[in-house]
Design a protein around this motif. Structure first.
Motif, short mmCIF file in Angstrom:
data_model
loop_
_atom_site.label_atom_id
_atom_site.label_comp_id
_atom_site.label_asym_id
_atom_site.label_seq_id
_atom_site.Cartn_x
_atom_site.Cartn_y
_atom_site.Cartn_z
N GLU A 19 0.83 -1.21 0.00
CA GLU A 19 0.00 0.00 0.00
C GLU A 19 0.86 1.26 0.00
O GLU A 19 0.60 2.22 -0.74
CB GLU A 19 -0.92 0.02 1.22
CG GLU A 19 -2.01 -1.03 1.20
CD GLU A 19 -2.72 -1.15 2.55
OE1 GLU A 19 -2.43 -0.35 3.47
OE2 GLU A 19 -3.56 -2.05 2.67
N LEU A 20 1.90 1.27 0.83
CA LEU A 20 2.79 2.43 0.91
C LEU A 20 3.54 2.66 -0.40
O LEU A 20 3.70 3.78 -0.84
CB LEU A 20 3.78 2.26 2.06
CG LEU A 20 3.18 2.37 3.46
CD1 LEU A 20 4.21 1.98 4.51
CD2 LEU A 20 2.67 3.78 3.71
N LEU A 21 3.98 1.57 -1.02
CA LEU A 21 4.68 1.70 -2.30
C LEU A 21 3.75 2.22 -3.40
O LEU A 21 4.15 3.05 -4.22
CB LEU A 21 5.30 0.36 -2.72
CG LEU A 21 6.50 -0.07 -1.86
CD1 LEU A 21 6.89 -1.49 -2.22
CD2 LEU A 21 7.67 0.87 -2.07
N LYS A 22 2.50 1.76 -3.40
CA LYS A 22 1.53 2.26 -4.37
C LYS A 22 1.26 3.74 -4.14
O LYS A 22 1.16 4.52 -5.08
CB LYS A 22 0.23 1.46 -4.31
CG LYS A 22 0.35 0.09 -4.91
CD LYS A 22 -0.96 -0.67 -4.81
CE LYS A 22 -0.84 -2.05 -5.39
NZ LYS A 22 -2.09 -2.82 -5.24
N GLU A 23 1.12 4.12 -2.88
CA GLU A 23 0.88 5.53 -2.56
C GLU A 23 2.06 6.39 -3.01
O GLU A 23 1.89 7.47 -3.58
CB GLU A 23 0.68 5.68 -1.04
CG GLU A 23 0.34 7.09 -0.60
CD GLU A 23 0.10 7.19 0.90
OE1 GLU A 23 0.24 8.31 1.41
OE2 GLU A 23 -0.21 6.17 1.55
N LEU A 24 3.28 5.92 -2.77
CA LEU A 24 4.46 6.63 -3.20
C LEU A 24 4.50 6.76 -4.72
O LEU A 24 4.79 7.83 -5.26
CB LEU A 24 5.73 5.93 -2.70
CG LEU A 24 7.06 6.55 -3.09
CD1 LEU A 24 7.16 7.97 -2.57
CD2 LEU A 24 8.20 5.70 -2.59
N ALA A 25 4.18 5.68 -5.42
CA ALA A 25 4.15 5.71 -6.89
C ALA A 25 3.14 6.75 -7.39
O ALA A 25 3.40 7.50 -8.32
CB ALA A 25 3.84 4.34 -7.45
N ASP A 26 1.97 6.79 -6.75
CA ASP A 26 0.95 7.78 -7.14
C ASP A 26 1.45 9.21 -6.95
O ASP A 26 1.19 10.08 -7.77
CB ASP A 26 -0.34 7.58 -6.33
CG ASP A 26 -1.09 6.32 -6.73
OD1 ASP A 26 -0.83 5.77 -7.82
OD2 ASP A 26 -1.93 5.87 -5.92
N LEU A 27 2.18 9.44 -5.88
CA LEU A 27 2.72 10.77 -5.60
C LEU A 27 3.80 11.16 -6.60
O LEU A 27 3.90 12.32 -7.00
CB LEU A 27 3.27 10.86 -4.19
CG LEU A 27 2.24 10.78 -3.06
CD1 LEU A 27 2.93 10.64 -1.72
CD2 LEU A 27 1.35 12.01 -3.08
N LEU A 28 4.59 10.20 -7.02
CA LEU A 28 5.72 10.48 -7.90
C LEU A 28 5.33 10.53 -9.37
O LEU A 28 5.98 11.19 -10.16
CB LEU A 28 6.83 9.44 -7.70
CG LEU A 28 7.49 9.47 -6.32
CD1 LEU A 28 8.46 8.31 -6.20
CD2 LEU A 28 8.20 10.78 -6.10
N LEU A 29 4.29 9.79 -9.72
CA LEU A 29 3.89 9.75 -11.12
C LEU A 29 2.79 10.69 -11.33
O LEU A 29 2.24 11.29 -11.91
CB LEU A 29 3.47 8.33 -11.52
CG LEU A 29 4.54 7.27 -11.29
CD1 LEU A 29 3.97 5.88 -11.56
CD2 LEU A 29 5.74 7.51 -12.20
#
Length: 61
Positions: A51-61
């Motif tokens: 979940e945290l990695l997906k959230e980070l990806a959303d923030l970066l992309l």
């Protein structure tokens, strides 16, 4: 040289070439090669990490 080096391009002095230092590249490669199954063995922790990695990806992309 620090962790990142920059130099002007040989054909165009205005263009900057940026490269990560060999020592940093080797450290990243060593860490990336480690298995983490023993660290995130708990399925609850694995789901949270995902979940945290997906959230980070959303923030970066």
């Amino acid at each position: 040289m620090g962790l990142v080096g920059a130099a002007t391009g040989p054909s165009d002095g205005r263009r900057a070439r940026v490269r990560i230092a060999d020592v940093a590249l080797h450290a990243i490669t060593r860490r990336a090669a480690r298995r983490i199954d023993h660290i995130i063995g708990d399925s609850t922790q694995a789901r949270r990490a995902t979940e945290l990695l997906k959230e980070l990806a959303d923030l970066l992309l």
